[in-house]
Design a protein around this motif. Structure first.
Motif, short mmCIF file in Angstrom:
data_model
loop_
_atom_site.label_atom_id
_atom_site.label_comp_id
_atom_site.label_asym_id
_atom_site.label_seq_id
_atom_site.Cartn_x
_atom_site.Cartn_y
_atom_site.Cartn_z
N UNK A 28 0.84 -1.20 0.00
CA UNK A 28 0.00 0.00 0.00
C UNK A 28 0.87 1.25 0.00
N UNK A 29 1.96 1.24 0.75
CA UNK A 29 2.88 2.37 0.78
C UNK A 29 3.47 2.65 -0.60
N UNK A 30 3.87 1.61 -1.32
CA UNK A 30 4.41 1.78 -2.66
C UNK A 30 3.34 2.30 -3.63
N UNK A 31 2.13 1.84 -3.48
CA UNK A 31 1.04 2.31 -4.34
C UNK A 31 0.79 3.80 -4.11
N UNK A 32 0.81 4.23 -2.86
CA UNK A 32 0.59 5.65 -2.55
C UNK A 32 1.72 6.50 -3.12
N UNK A 33 2.96 6.04 -3.00
CA UNK A 33 4.09 6.78 -3.57
C UNK A 33 3.98 6.87 -5.09
N UNK A 34 3.55 5.80 -5.72
CA UNK A 34 3.38 5.80 -7.16
C UNK A 34 2.29 6.79 -7.58
N UNK A 35 1.18 6.80 -6.84
CA UNK A 35 0.10 7.74 -7.16
C UNK A 35 0.56 9.18 -6.96
N UNK A 36 1.31 9.45 -5.91
CA UNK A 36 1.82 10.79 -5.68
C UNK A 36 2.71 11.23 -6.84
N UNK A 37 3.55 10.35 -7.31
CA UNK A 37 4.44 10.66 -8.42
C UNK A 37 3.63 10.92 -9.69
#
Length: 112
Positions: A28-37
């Motif tokens: 979930x943390x990686x998904x959130x970082x990807x969405x932010x990017x």
């Protein structure tokens, strides 16, 4: 099954569940970082957009003379507002004087 075997099996299940939970949290943390990017990349302003500089408008203050009936209505409105805000009866307030202040207060700026 003995007590030791049950305790060991419970410990294994607990550790397995903790590994699953933490791995899901990392995903979930990686998904959130990807969405932010991706959102930052999409909403980035273009470099060749011309920025317009707006000059502040000049606001003229018009001072009007108030007659007695307007002042009484103003006193009644202010007294009622204070009464509602403080949950006290209006009979506990008395207006001694009304003085207009020409300060540049934040609430005046917000109303423009």
């Amino acid at each position: 099954m003995s007590t030791g075997e049950l305790l060991l099996e419970g410990l294994v299940v607990t550790l397995f569940a903790m590994v699953i939970v933490f791995s899901v949290l990392i995903i979930i943390s990686f998904i959130i970082r990807l969405q932010t990017f991706l959102v930052a990349k999409v909403s980035a302003p273009k470099k060749n957009v011309k920025e317009e500089i707006l000059e502040p408008a000049i606001v003229e203050e018009i001072e009007e003379e108030m007659d007695d009936s307007d002042e009484l209505e103003l006193v009644a409105a202010i007294t009622a507002a204070i009464s509602l805000y403080t949950n006290l009866p209006e009979s506990r307030f008395s207006v001694k004087s009304i003085v207009r202040r020409n300060d540049n207060l934040n609430w005046r700026k917000a109303s423009l």
